[in-house]
Motif scaffolding. Structure first.
Motif, short mmCIF file in Angstrom:
data_model
loop_
_atom_site.label_atom_id
_atom_site.label_comp_id
_atom_site.label_asym_id
_atom_site.label_seq_id
_atom_site.Cartn_x
_atom_site.Cartn_y
_atom_site.Cartn_z
N GLY A 4 7.37 -17.30 0.90
CA GLY A 4 6.62 -16.37 0.07
C GLY A 4 5.55 -15.77 0.96
O GLY A 4 5.42 -16.15 2.12
N ARG A 5 4.77 -14.83 0.42
CA ARG A 5 3.77 -14.22 1.30
C ARG A 5 2.66 -13.57 0.50
O ARG A 5 2.77 -13.29 -0.70
N PHE A 6 1.57 -13.32 1.25
CA PHE A 6 0.50 -12.47 0.75
C PHE A 6 0.29 -11.42 1.84
O PHE A 6 0.26 -11.77 3.02
N ALA A 7 0.19 -10.16 1.44
CA ALA A 7 0.20 -9.08 2.43
C ALA A 7 -0.91 -8.07 2.15
O ALA A 7 -0.64 -6.95 1.76
N PRO A 8 -2.16 -8.47 2.34
CA PRO A 8 -3.25 -7.55 2.01
C PRO A 8 -3.38 -6.41 3.02
O PRO A 8 -3.04 -6.57 4.19
N SER A 9 -3.88 -5.29 2.53
CA SER A 9 -4.30 -4.21 3.43
C SER A 9 -5.76 -4.49 3.75
O SER A 9 -6.54 -4.76 2.84
N PRO A 10 -6.15 -4.44 5.03
CA PRO A 10 -7.52 -4.83 5.39
C PRO A 10 -8.52 -3.72 5.13
O PRO A 10 -9.09 -3.17 6.06
N ILE A 40 -1.07 -8.97 7.55
CA ILE A 40 -2.11 -7.95 7.40
C ILE A 40 -1.42 -6.57 7.51
O ILE A 40 -0.83 -6.26 8.54
N GLU A 41 -1.52 -5.80 6.45
CA GLU A 41 -0.82 -4.51 6.42
C GLU A 41 -1.78 -3.39 6.82
O GLU A 41 -2.42 -2.75 5.98
N ASP A 42 -1.87 -3.21 8.14
CA ASP A 42 -2.91 -2.34 8.70
C ASP A 42 -2.35 -1.04 9.27
O ASP A 42 -2.89 -0.51 10.24
N ALA A 175 6.11 4.39 6.95
CA ALA A 175 5.64 4.38 5.57
C ALA A 175 5.65 2.96 5.00
O ALA A 175 6.45 2.11 5.40
N TYR A 176 4.75 2.75 4.03
CA TYR A 176 4.58 1.43 3.41
C TYR A 176 5.91 0.81 2.94
O TYR A 176 6.21 -0.34 3.26
N ASN A 177 6.69 1.57 2.17
CA ASN A 177 7.90 0.98 1.58
C ASN A 177 8.86 0.46 2.65
O ASN A 177 9.44 -0.62 2.51
N ALA A 179 8.06 -0.38 5.80
CA ALA A 179 7.44 -1.46 6.58
C ALA A 179 7.51 -2.79 5.82
O ALA A 179 7.82 -3.84 6.40
N VAL A 180 7.26 -2.74 4.52
CA VAL A 180 7.29 -3.96 3.71
C VAL A 180 8.69 -4.59 3.73
O VAL A 180 8.84 -5.80 3.93
N VAL A 181 9.70 -3.75 3.55
CA VAL A 181 11.06 -4.27 3.48
C VAL A 181 11.47 -4.89 4.81
O VAL A 181 12.01 -6.00 4.87
N VAL A 193 5.28 -11.90 -4.37
CA VAL A 193 4.33 -11.96 -5.49
C VAL A 193 3.22 -10.97 -5.16
O VAL A 193 2.62 -11.06 -4.09
N ARG A 194 2.98 -10.01 -6.04
CA ARG A 194 1.93 -9.02 -5.77
C ARG A 194 1.51 -8.38 -7.09
O ARG A 194 2.10 -8.65 -8.14
N GLY A 195 0.50 -7.51 -7.04
CA GLY A 195 -0.02 -6.88 -8.24
C GLY A 195 1.02 -5.99 -8.90
O GLY A 195 1.86 -5.39 -8.22
N ASP A 197 0.72 -3.18 -10.07
CA ASP A 197 0.61 -1.76 -9.72
C ASP A 197 1.72 -1.38 -8.73
O ASP A 197 1.99 -0.20 -8.53
N LEU A 198 2.36 -2.38 -8.12
CA LEU A 198 3.43 -2.09 -7.16
C LEU A 198 4.83 -2.28 -7.75
O LEU A 198 5.82 -2.14 -7.04
N LEU A 199 4.88 -2.57 -9.06
CA LEU A 199 6.20 -2.77 -9.68
C LEU A 199 7.10 -1.55 -9.48
O LEU A 199 8.28 -1.68 -9.16
N1 GLU Z 1 -0.56 -4.22 1.33
C1 GLU Z 1 -0.39 -3.95 -0.07
C2 GLU Z 1 -1.73 -3.99 -0.77
O1 GLU Z 1 -2.66 -4.62 -0.29
C3 GLU Z 1 0.53 -4.94 -0.74
C4 GLU Z 1 1.91 -4.75 -0.30
C5 GLU Z 1 2.91 -5.70 -0.92
O2 GLU Z 1 2.53 -6.79 -1.36
O3 GLU Z 1 4.09 -5.33 -0.92
O4 GLU Z 1 -1.84 -3.41 -1.82
#
Ligand code: GLU
Length: 315
Positions: A4-10, A40-42, A175-177, A179-181, A193-195, A197-199
């Protein structure tokens, strides 16, 4: 081993909404025998700040991760390779549309808000060459379907539209989409697992994964945290970060206890008191992993009252 992961933007201090997502991601990964990866999604260099305060906040509430912290901006070669793969298969085209042109095009009859209308898909080679002389274009993926259905632990089967999404921006940034994949697959992440708002991004990401022949993760999109007025929390919106809460005497472990409670966990008050006294969150987290139940996870936004704030007047 899957992860699993957590991927915040700094982009600043994590707020309690971000921390709550991180806690659930950590709990779910551990409850299902997965590793936990931190990334870290920078890629957005203009907004990227020093990520260290975010790492400190995660550690302060007892969250740890396996292996090194992954830094997305170091993975550009990986993203380029994925784009090249798609390009070789004729699935990529250049696009010179401005934001304004896209907004105007979707207002026209048959336009779908939020969907790229495909303006540059059908340019001739001569038209492309002319535009290239003016400025670089973005790269878009040729969507092969209009919608995809993702399976979400909290939302069930969820179908959303997909379009010719951007793979690389005109300034060269992946692009974000995409890079995430690519990163998730590379880091063995099969639980996202994420907010929530990204559904709406999940169907797009699922299409990218399918076209790149990568596995699709299990999703859990967590309802957002809102303030008393029902507004989504913002980092600058008051006492919602650990440093701001600490200034009011609310310790990180007390915040963790609040977050665990908001996630539907049975939090034992004696254990909370002991953890707050010692400043040691490990026992609380271990108990939360053992008692985690998907059915009890909240399906609605959580309203956060910063401890010490007046409760809003009941009208
Ligand atoms: N980096 C994104 C954010 O902080 C989350 C990306 C993801 O979890 O797919 O909103």
């Amino acid at each position: 081993m899957s992860a699993g992961r957590f991927a915040p933007s700094p982009s600043g201090d994590l707020h309690v909404g971000n921390l709550r997502t991180a806690v659930l991601a950590w709990l779910l990964a551990h409850a299902t025998g997965r590793k936990f990866v931190l990334r870290i999604e920078d890629l957005d260099r203009a907004r990227a700040r020093d990520p260290r305060p975010q790492l400190e906040a995660l550690r302060a509430i007892g969250l740890d991760w396996d292996g090194p912290v992954h830094v997305q901006s170091r993975h550009v070669a990986r993203f380029d390779a994925a784009i090249d793969d798609l390009r070789r298969r004729g699935l990529v085209y250049e696009c010179w549309c401005t934001r304004r042109e896209i907004v105007e095009a979707v207002r026209a009859p048959h336009g779908i808000p939020g969907q790229y209308p495909g303006t540059c898909r059908h340019l001739t080679e001569v038209q492309r060459a002319a535009r290239r002389r003016e400025r670089p274009g973005a790269l878009r993926l040729r969507a092969d379907v209009a919608r995809e259905t993702v399976h979400d632990l909290l939302h069930g089967a969820w179908t959303g539209p997909v379009d010719d999404l951007v793979l690389r921006r005109a300034d060269g940034t992946p692009a974000y989409n995409l890079a995430v994949v690519v990163d998730d697959a590379h880091e063995d992440v099969d639980q996202v697992v994420r907010g929530d708002d990204l559904l709406a991004s999940a169907p797009r990401q699922m299409m990218i994964a399918r076209l790149l022949d990568l596995p699709t993760p299990v999703y859990a999109h967590v309802p957002l945290v809102v303030d008393d007025q029902g507004r989504r929390l913002a980092k600058r919106g008051g006492a919602v970060t650990l440093p701001r809460l600490a200034a009011r005497g609310v310790t990180p472990v007390a915040v963790l206890a609040l977050l665990l409670h908001s996630l539907g966990g049975a939090v034992d008050q004696t254990a909370v008191d002991a953890a707050v006294d010692t400043g040691e969150p490990a026992a609380l987290l271990a108990a939360a992993v053992a008692s985690l139940e998907l059915a009890r996870l909240p399906r609605d936004p959580w309203t956060f009252h910063a401890p010490g704030d007046e409760a809003p007047a009941v009208r």
